[in-house]
Design a protein around this motif. Structure first.
Motif, short mmCIF file in Angstrom:
data_model
loop_
_atom_site.label_atom_id
_atom_site.label_comp_id
_atom_site.label_asym_id
_atom_site.label_seq_id
_atom_site.Cartn_x
_atom_site.Cartn_y
_atom_site.Cartn_z
N GLU A 154 0.83 -1.01 -0.17
CA GLU A 154 0.01 0.02 -0.04
C GLU A 154 0.89 1.31 -0.09
OE1 GLU A 154 -3.12 0.22 3.09
OE2 GLU A 154 -3.76 -1.84 2.29
N THR A 155 1.54 1.27 1.14
CA THR A 155 2.61 2.70 1.06
C THR A 155 3.86 2.04 0.96
OG1 THR A 155 2.68 2.38 3.49
CG2 THR A 155 1.16 4.12 2.41
N GLN A 156 4.48 2.21 -0.33
CA GLN A 156 5.66 1.46 -0.59
C GLN A 156 6.82 2.61 -0.90
OE1 GLN A 156 4.87 -1.47 -3.44
NE2 GLN A 156 5.44 -0.33 -5.11
N ASN A 157 7.98 2.74 0.11
CA ASN A 157 9.15 3.49 -0.40
C ASN A 157 10.17 2.61 -0.96
OD1 ASN A 157 7.84 6.01 0.68
ND2 ASN A 157 7.86 4.69 2.42
N ASN A 158 9.92 1.43 -0.98
CA ASN A 158 10.81 0.34 -1.36
C ASN A 158 12.27 0.38 -0.69
OD1 ASN A 158 8.92 -0.72 -2.91
ND2 ASN A 158 9.56 0.41 -4.76
N ASN A 159 12.94 1.47 -0.92
CA ASN A 159 14.50 1.36 -0.36
C ASN A 159 15.09 0.13 -0.95
OD1 ASN A 159 13.76 3.76 1.20
ND2 ASN A 159 12.61 2.19 2.66
N TYR A 160 15.15 -0.03 -2.15
CA TYR A 160 15.70 -1.51 -2.72
C TYR A 160 17.06 -1.04 -2.08
CZ TYR A 160 11.52 -2.75 -4.91
OH TYR A 160 10.34 -3.52 -5.40
N LEU A 161 17.91 -0.02 -2.22
CA LEU A 161 19.24 0.15 -2.05
C LEU A 161 19.71 -0.76 -0.93
CD1 LEU A 161 22.01 1.31 -2.82
CD2 LEU A 161 21.42 3.31 -1.40
N PHE A 162 18.89 -0.38 0.42
CA PHE A 162 19.21 -1.21 1.45
C PHE A 162 19.06 -2.45 1.39
CE2 PHE A 162 18.55 3.25 2.70
CZ PHE A 162 19.54 3.58 3.74
N ILE A 163 17.97 -3.03 0.86
CA ILE A 163 17.65 -4.65 0.63
C ILE A 163 18.96 -5.04 -0.11
CG2 ILE A 163 16.14 -6.00 -0.16
CD1 ILE A 163 13.88 -4.11 -0.06
N GLY A 164 19.25 -4.47 -1.13
CA GLY A 164 20.19 -4.93 -2.05
C GLY A 164 21.57 -5.12 -1.19
N ILE A 165 21.87 -4.23 -0.47
CA ILE A 165 23.21 -4.14 0.30
C ILE A 165 23.29 -5.12 1.41
CG2 ILE A 165 24.50 -2.98 2.07
CD1 ILE A 165 24.07 -0.27 0.60
N GLY A 166 22.03 -5.48 2.04
CA GLY A 166 21.59 -6.33 3.12
C GLY A 166 22.07 -7.73 2.47
N LEU A 167 21.24 -8.07 1.36
CA LEU A 167 21.21 -9.43 0.83
C LEU A 167 22.55 -9.71 0.21
CD1 LEU A 167 18.00 -9.73 -1.37
CD2 LEU A 167 18.63 -11.07 0.71
N LEU A 168 23.11 -8.80 -0.19
CA LEU A 168 24.45 -8.69 -1.07
C LEU A 168 25.69 -9.32 0.24
CD1 LEU A 168 25.93 -8.83 -3.51
CD2 LEU A 168 26.56 -6.74 -3.22
N ILE A 169 25.68 -8.48 1.35
CA ILE A 169 26.43 -8.64 2.42
C ILE A 169 26.16 -10.14 3.10
CG2 ILE A 169 27.46 -7.75 4.67
CD1 ILE A 169 26.80 -5.06 3.63
N GLY A 170 24.88 -10.24 3.53
CA GLY A 170 24.67 -11.50 4.02
C GLY A 170 24.88 -12.67 3.37
N GLY A 171 24.46 -12.57 2.10
CA GLY A 171 24.59 -13.90 1.11
C GLY A 171 26.30 -14.07 1.09
N ILE A 172 27.04 -13.13 0.89
CA ILE A 172 28.37 -13.44 0.70
C ILE A 172 29.02 -14.08 2.02
CG2 ILE A 172 30.70 -12.33 0.54
CD1 ILE A 172 29.51 -10.45 -1.59
N ILE A 173 28.60 -13.30 3.07
CA ILE A 173 29.10 -13.87 4.04
C ILE A 173 28.73 -15.45 4.69
CG2 ILE A 173 29.04 -13.63 6.81
CD1 ILE A 173 28.76 -10.66 6.64
N GLY A 174 27.60 -15.50 4.48
CA GLY A 174 26.87 -16.89 4.65
C GLY A 174 27.46 -18.02 3.73
N VAL A 175 27.66 -17.68 2.56
CA VAL A 175 28.12 -18.61 1.58
C VAL A 175 29.58 -19.13 1.97
CG1 VAL A 175 28.63 -19.13 -0.91
CG2 VAL A 175 26.59 -18.60 -0.20
N ILE A 176 30.26 -17.77 2.02
CA ILE A 176 31.90 -18.02 2.26
C ILE A 176 32.11 -19.12 3.52
CG2 ILE A 176 33.90 -16.92 2.73
CD1 ILE A 176 33.30 -14.82 0.66
N SER A 177 31.45 -18.42 4.40
CA SER A 177 31.73 -19.10 5.76
C SER A 177 31.24 -20.54 5.64
CB SER A 177 31.02 -18.50 7.07
OG SER A 177 29.70 -18.16 6.91
N ALA A 178 30.16 -21.01 4.80
CA ALA A 178 29.71 -22.18 4.59
C ALA A 178 30.65 -23.20 4.00
CB ALA A 178 28.26 -22.19 4.01
N LYS A 179 31.32 -22.39 2.96
CA LYS A 179 32.08 -23.29 2.08
C LYS A 179 33.69 -23.47 3.01
CE LYS A 179 29.96 -23.31 -1.70
NZ LYS A 179 29.32 -24.58 -1.95
#
Lengths: 104, 281
Positions: B53-78
């Protein structure tokens, strides 16, 4: 009391899902062999990384100048993503090792 | 357009169920893992693009979060060595719990800590369980990786302390929910209590029983995901969270049986362990 009754009326669908999902969870796991305990724990742990969806939905409705919330929610996404991505990667590695052992 | 997203969400719920089912059979476990990962991935994509309904999206923050979290997760898992897998799971699980706690904190900040009885009960329970899962998993991680020794974490009368803390926490949740609001000081105190309870809950349990505890905490994180699903009105989170929660509890009991222990014995081991010894003698 009226609050609670109203909560039940507005969330009736949710309550049905909740009840059925509980039984489904019990049934799915009931016959798992001992060797799979750790991979299964790891896999279901990765599924609970779904939590980051909540952070994404919150961040999308936050005003763009509310930096405290934005930063907190970004950390929510980071931690949730570590749980989800890392969890599935770790489970994958465990199962690979498991398959190698079986093939030998 | 919205109905398309809803269909995708429905498909990813089915993927989670099938994935979990396949994960519990040796031949299909690998496929099950991939299906469940696909389900979660689709859920994330839908969450990013679902019209709100009221979307401000803020995709920048979502992108940064997913990128950092994903990289940390996959690297530490490997990188993690095979022998250190259980503590890695514990660490990841703690992060999930922390994320849930953050979501509740954000909800409280956005609503100035004011809400009706049910909303506040749900949010505060989520905050409590999230922090308990977080600190509990961290202690379990520390014990498994050998950074924390059992003898460093002796708490006198641990069982009684834990029961008291739990009663205080439930009392506070009902009190705040009844009041309809809580001040910043209350919020900080409640957070501290949750953090402490996570430590005192896991600390007295012996290192050998840690896998059972991790499974229990994993189930807790699942429940927090489900509660967050109720808070944000997302059915995938509700379903996935409850699946993890209920299957986690069954898995915990199965693990106990495999180790010839009872869940009560594990959780309150400090006195039932003595009893078991006496019985076997």
């Amino acid at each position: 009391m009226t609050d609670i009754l109203q909560f039940i009326t507005t969330n009736l669908n949710m309550i049905y899902i909740l009840a059925f999902a509980i039984f489904l969870g019990f049934e799915i796991i009931s016959k798992v062999p001992t060797v799979l305990h750790t991979p299964l724990m790891s896999g279901s742990n990765a599924i609970s990384g779904l939590i980051l969806i909540g952070a994404i939905l919150l961040i999308r409705v936050t005003p763009s100048d509310n930096y405290i919330t934005l930063i907190l929610a970004t950390f929510g996404i980071i931690f949730g993503a570590v749980n989800a991505f890392g969890g599935f990667a770790v489970t994958g590695r465990m199962l690979e090792m498991f398959n190698k052992k079986r093939n030998k | 357009m919205i109905v398309l997203f809803d269909i995708v969400l429905f498909i990813s719920s089915i993927l989670l169920i099938v994935g979990l089912r396949k994960l519990s059979h040796p031949e299909s476990a690998n496929n099950g893992n991939k299906l469940a990962a696909l389900g979660v991935g689709l859920g994330i994509v839908v969450a990013i693009f679902y019209p709100l309904e009221t979307q401000n999206n803020n995709y920048l923050f979502i992108g940064i979060g997913l990128l950092i979290g994903g990289i940390i997760g996959v690297i530490s898992a490997k990188k993690v060595p095979m022998t250190a897998m259980p503590e890695m799971v514990s660490l990841f699980n703690g992060f999930g719990g922390f994320s849930a706690a953050l979501i509740s904190l954000i909800w409280l900040i956005n609503n100035n800590s004011i809400g009706n009885y049910t909303d506040l009960t749900v949010v505060l329970t989520n905050l409590f369980l999230g922090f308990v899962a977080f600190t509990g998993s961290m202690v379990a991680y520390g014990k498994l990786s050998g950074k924390l020794k059992d003898k460093h974490l002796q708490i006198p009368y641990a069982t009684i302390v834990n029961i008291c803390l739990l009663i205080v926490a439930i009392g506070l949740i009902s009190f705040f929910a009844y009041e309809g609001k809580l001040t910043t000081t209350h919020l900080i105190l409640f957070t501290v209590l949750s953090v402490i309870y996570g430590v005192t809950f896991v600390a007295p349990i012996g290192g050998a029983d840690m896998p059972v505890v991790i499974s229990l905490l994993n189930s807790l994180t699942g429940i927090t995901a489900a509660i967050s699903g109720i808070m944000t009105d997302n059915k995938l989170m509700l379903l996935g969270g409850i699946l993890v929660g209920s299957s986690g509890i069954i898995l915990t009991l199965l693990m106990c049986t495999a180790m010839n222990r009872t869940l009560i014995g594990v959780l309150f081991g400090n006195f039932s362990a003595k009893k078991e010894d006496a019985g076997s003698n």
